[in-house]
Design an enzyme around this catalytic site. Structure first.
Site, PDB file in Angstrom:
ATOM      1  N   SER A  67       0.902  -1.387  -0.007  1.00  0.00           N
ATOM      2  CA  SER A  67       0.056  -0.079  -0.089  1.00  0.00           C
ATOM      3  C   SER A  67       0.907   1.485   0.061  1.00  0.00           C
ATOM      4  O   SER A  67       1.971   1.286   0.708  1.00  0.00           O
ATOM      5  CB  SER A  67      -0.920   0.052   1.378  1.00  0.00           C
ATOM      6  N   GLU A  75       0.301   3.611   1.615  1.00  0.00           N
ATOM      7  CA  GLU A  75       0.519   3.955   3.247  1.00  0.00           C
ATOM      8  C   GLU A  75       1.912   3.749   3.711  1.00  0.00           C
ATOM      9  O   GLU A  75       2.122   4.372   4.799  1.00  0.00           O
ATOM     10  CB  GLU A  75      -0.605   3.270   3.979  1.00  0.00           C
ATOM     11  N   TYR A 125      -1.279   0.534  10.685  1.00  0.00           N
ATOM     12  CA  TYR A 125      -1.750  -0.077   9.109  1.00  0.00           C
ATOM     13  C   TYR A 125      -0.505  -0.042   8.403  1.00  0.00           C
ATOM     14  O   TYR A 125      -0.085  -1.021   7.621  1.00  0.00           O
ATOM     15  CB  TYR A 125      -2.913   0.220   8.550  1.00  0.00           C
TER      16      TYR A 125
END
Ligand code: F7E
Length: 323
Positions: free
Chosen positions: A128, A130, A152
């Protein structure tokens, strides 16, 4: 003989699009879902409605190696797509322990199942954007250092490292897609794009008066999810495993998304937005934008749907659903 694919997270947005895509390619598609989902398919498996009779669902839990190992060895897939995760960034701050434990352990279990089986299964890990978090460069590519800003993001960096390590240590064909935000009509309602598209439709139909949001200044690279699952598949068709950044190369603020979404139904967003600090995150990711040159040139993948079209698709879909 039909090629077999096993998908974790098959009931999610990406899993359901990937299952549809692989069926069209002639694969036998298997997925792992929780037992409770099989007991309540209408509520929990709604994204698979169209194809549920054509796929094979296995009940199992991702936090249990024995369960993954057993299903993996029953199916003996040619390709294994690991998409399951606690993927809501905001919630990962509230439930750090289960996000870290289950996201990291499940990736380890999937990779270990391949290693222990000795099969030549190819593996895809859902990385991701992120992972870039507090970005070290703009735009971000495969060489940009990671600085995750949430439990996360940290869990995804670890999953990415595990995937690379199993590739380097045991010769497993294991690839990671570093996917930037990708949205659709099947997006979960907790994510900001779907929260907005649903609220716009609801306000237009006079079912809701206003919309509460958090930080409007964060910028994201938003693409259309069905296109992204094709990218996952393309990675596994390559002779050699590798890691790829996947995004549109454009970035827009939450404010831009909201303004355009209200515009789509002829509403002025200023009249309906309220800021609520409860939707702010303890640490924000301010800007994400993909440099996808590698996947563009090596695999020929390119995002087609641009932001304004994506917003229109999502708002019109929610308007029709609510009507
Ligand atoms: O937030 C801001 C929020 O929750 C986007 C996941 O798929 O993409 C997704 O992660 C931005 C953030 O997605 C609200 O602060 C403002 O800056 O839609 P989101 P995300 O955190 O970018 C990546 C690539 C993943 O891998 C993740 O799994 O919007 N924001 N107001 C808000 N966000 C939400 N959810 N709700 C608000 O009211």
């Amino acid at each position: 003989m039909k090629r077999k694919a096993l998908i974790t997270g098959i009931s999610g947005q990406d899993g359901s699009y990937l299952a549809e895509f692989l069926l069209k390619k002639g694969y036998q598609v298997h997925g792992i879902v929780r037992r409770v989902a099989l007991e309540n398919p209408i509520q929990r498996l709604w994204r698979l409605n169209k194809i549920i009779k054509k796929i094979h669902l296995h009940s199992g839990t991702m936090d249990n190696y024995a369960s993954i190992f057993k299903i993996f060895n029953q199916v003996k897939p040619n390709e294994f797509y690991h998409l399951a995760a606690q993927s809501y960034v905001d919630y990962s701050f509230q439930d750090q322990f289960s996000t870290l434990n289950s996201n990291i352990a499940s990736t380890h279990y999937c990779l270990s199942a391949i290693k222990e089986s000795g099969l030549k299964t190819k593996f895809y890990f859902a990385g991701s954007s992120e992972m870039f978090g507090k970005v070290k460069q703009i735009p971000q590519n495969e060489n940009t250092p990671f600085h995750p800003r949430s439990p996360y993001g940290i869990s995804k960096v670890t999953g990415f490292d595990l995937t690379r390590n199993f590739r380097e240590s045991y010769g497993i064909h294991a690839s990671s897609g570093i996917l930037f935000n990708h949205e659709s009509e099947k997006r979960g309602f907790e994510f900001v794009t779907r929260k907005i598209s649903r609220a716009v439709a609801s306000i237009k139909l006079k079912k809701q008066k206003y919309l509460e949001l958090g930080n409007l200044n964060a910028q994201r690279d938003w693409g259309y999810a069905p296109e992204y699952v094709k990218g996952m598949w393309m990675m596994l068709q390559e002779k050699n495993p590798d890691d790829y950044v996947v995004g549109t190369g454009e970035t827009h603020s939450i404010k831009y998304f909201a303004e355009k979404a209200f515009d789509t139904l002829g509403l002025n967003f200023q009249k309906y937005i309220k800021i609520n600090k409860k939707f702010y995150r303890p640490a924000e990711v301010d800007i994400l934008v993909a440099d996808s040159k590698k996947i563009n040139s090596k695999l020929g993948w390119k995002a087609k749907t641009k932001i304004d079209k994506l917003i229109e698709i999502m708002v019109i879909n929610d308007f029709k659903l609510l009507k």
